[in-house]
Design a protein around this motif. Structure first.
Motif, mmCIF file in Angstrom:
data_model
loop_
_atom_site.group_PDB
_atom_site.id
_atom_site.type_symbol
_atom_site.label_atom_id
_atom_site.label_comp_id
_atom_site.label_asym_id
_atom_site.label_seq_id
_atom_site.Cartn_x
_atom_site.Cartn_y
_atom_site.Cartn_z
ATOM 1 N N ILE A 188 0.833 -1.201 0.000
ATOM 2 C CA ILE A 188 0.000 0.000 0.000
ATOM 3 C C ILE A 188 0.870 1.255 0.000
ATOM 4 C CG2 ILE A 188 -1.606 1.375 1.383
ATOM 5 C CD1 ILE A 188 -2.915 -0.848 -0.139
ATOM 6 N N SER A 189 1.901 1.276 0.827
ATOM 7 C CA SER A 189 2.787 2.437 0.911
ATOM 8 C C SER A 189 3.484 2.702 -0.419
ATOM 9 C CB SER A 189 3.819 2.223 2.020
ATOM 10 O OG SER A 189 4.693 3.323 2.099
ATOM 11 N N GLY A 190 4.086 1.657 -0.985
ATOM 12 C CA GLY A 190 4.757 1.819 -2.276
ATOM 13 C C GLY A 190 3.792 2.205 -3.372
ATOM 14 N N GLY A 191 2.584 1.630 -3.346
ATOM 15 C CA GLY A 191 1.581 1.939 -4.366
ATOM 16 C C GLY A 191 1.101 3.375 -4.284
ATOM 17 N N LEU A 192 0.935 3.905 -3.078
ATOM 18 C CA LEU A 192 0.502 5.288 -2.926
ATOM 19 C C LEU A 192 1.582 6.260 -3.394
ATOM 20 C CD1 LEU A 192 -1.301 5.137 0.545
ATOM 21 C CD2 LEU A 192 -2.360 5.399 -1.703
ATOM 22 N N ILE A 193 2.856 5.946 -3.112
ATOM 23 C CA ILE A 193 3.955 6.786 -3.608
ATOM 24 C C ILE A 193 3.997 6.750 -5.134
ATOM 25 C CG2 ILE A 193 6.463 7.017 -3.728
ATOM 26 C CD1 ILE A 193 5.350 8.037 -1.135
ATOM 27 N N PHE A 194 3.861 5.559 -5.702
ATOM 28 C CA PHE A 194 3.822 5.409 -7.165
ATOM 29 C C PHE A 194 2.715 6.281 -7.754
ATOM 30 C CE2 PHE A 194 2.227 3.410 -11.004
ATOM 31 C CZ PHE A 194 3.378 3.095 -11.708
ATOM 32 N N ALA A 195 1.516 6.200 -7.156
ATOM 33 C CA ALA A 195 0.381 6.973 -7.648
ATOM 34 C C ALA A 195 0.641 8.469 -7.527
ATOM 35 C CB ALA A 195 -0.879 6.592 -6.864
ATOM 36 N N ALA A 196 1.231 8.896 -6.402
ATOM 37 C CA ALA A 196 1.496 10.318 -6.184
ATOM 38 C C ALA A 196 2.469 10.870 -7.217
ATOM 39 C CB ALA A 196 2.044 10.530 -4.776
ATOM 40 N N VAL A 197 3.531 10.132 -7.504
ATOM 41 C CA VAL A 197 4.536 10.608 -8.460
ATOM 42 C C VAL A 197 3.960 10.673 -9.873
ATOM 43 C CG1 VAL A 197 6.773 10.108 -9.519
ATOM 44 C CG2 VAL A 197 6.474 9.814 -7.058
#
Length: 237
Positions: A188-197
């Motif tokens: 979830i953490s990595g996915g949210l960062i991916f989405a934000a970038v």
């Protein structure tokens, strides 16, 4: 199942935003304002929602991995023929921007949908709040999504279909979150960062230049309105 239903309703707000765009006569000022509003929403959500939530659930390793994967994804995306810059063809520019927006919205909706699913799994009140926040911010997002597609000459039915597909990724993400990710804060953490970038890249490098080419004043007004809108939602949230 309740979480997926709430998430699907929130996803339909993207379609509502697209319908609003298609219901009015499109001018350069409207396009600039809608795109600017989309920029304001996407930047606000990325900096004040997605990234802080990701950092609370993970750490610097998740930040680095998510950023690297997102940058590689966007660089790869820019090697696709439709994404070539500088053609001088305004219709092609709108088509390119519209497709990039569809991809960006679909990409960031999936981890956000997963967050809604996890929120419901942890506490119903948290899930309801996340779903409401997503519903509200998906409306201007749908407006910004539909504006360049309409300017590119896409049929109304195709624009509605694309916005529906984007909206559908939200309940899909919710189902994935409930089914597979409830115990995996790393993903979830990595996915949210991916989405934000992906959202920040699209907003700053793709949407903003197009908005300011149409009307700098209305682009600024749109950015301000989108930011104010999301600030209000954040305060209520």
């Amino acid at each position: 199942m309740v979480a997926v239903i709430y998430s699907a309703i929130a996803g339909l707000a993207t379609v509502l935003g697209a319908i609003l765009t298609l219901s009015f006569r499109l001018t350069d000022r409207i396009v600039a304002f809608a795109l600017g509003m989309s920029v304001g929403v996407m930047v606000f959500i990325s900096y004040l929602d997605l990234i802080p939530t990701a950092m609370m659930k993970g750490g610097w390793a998740h930040l680095v991995v998510g950023m690297v994967l997102a940058i590689l994804f966007m660089l790869l995306l820019h090697h696709i023929p439709f994404s070539k810059v500088g053609s001088g063809d305004q219709i092609s520019d709108y088509t390119r921007l519209g497709v990039l927006l569809v991809i960006a919205v679909a990409v960031h909706n999936t981890p956000e949908g997963a967050a809604i699913g996890i929120g419901f799994d942890l506490e119903n009140h948290l899930g309801h709040t996340l779903a409401l926040a997503m519903f509200i911010h998906n409306i201007p997002e749908g407006i910004g999504l539909a504006a360049p597609l309409r300017a590119a000459g896409f049929m109304r039915s195709r624009i509605i279909l694309l916005s529906l597909i984007c909206g559908a990724t939200l309940p899909l993400g919710t189902w994935i979150g409930i089914r597979f990710l409830s115990q995996s804060s790393d993903i979830i953490s990595g996915g949210l960062i991916f989405a934000a970038v992906v959202m920040l890249w699209t907003a700053i490098c793709e949407i903003s230049p197009s908005a300011f080419r149409q009307s700098p004043l209305y682009a600024y007004l749109g950015i301000g309105m989108g930011s104010l809108f999301m600030c209000t939602v954040h305060m209520l949230h």
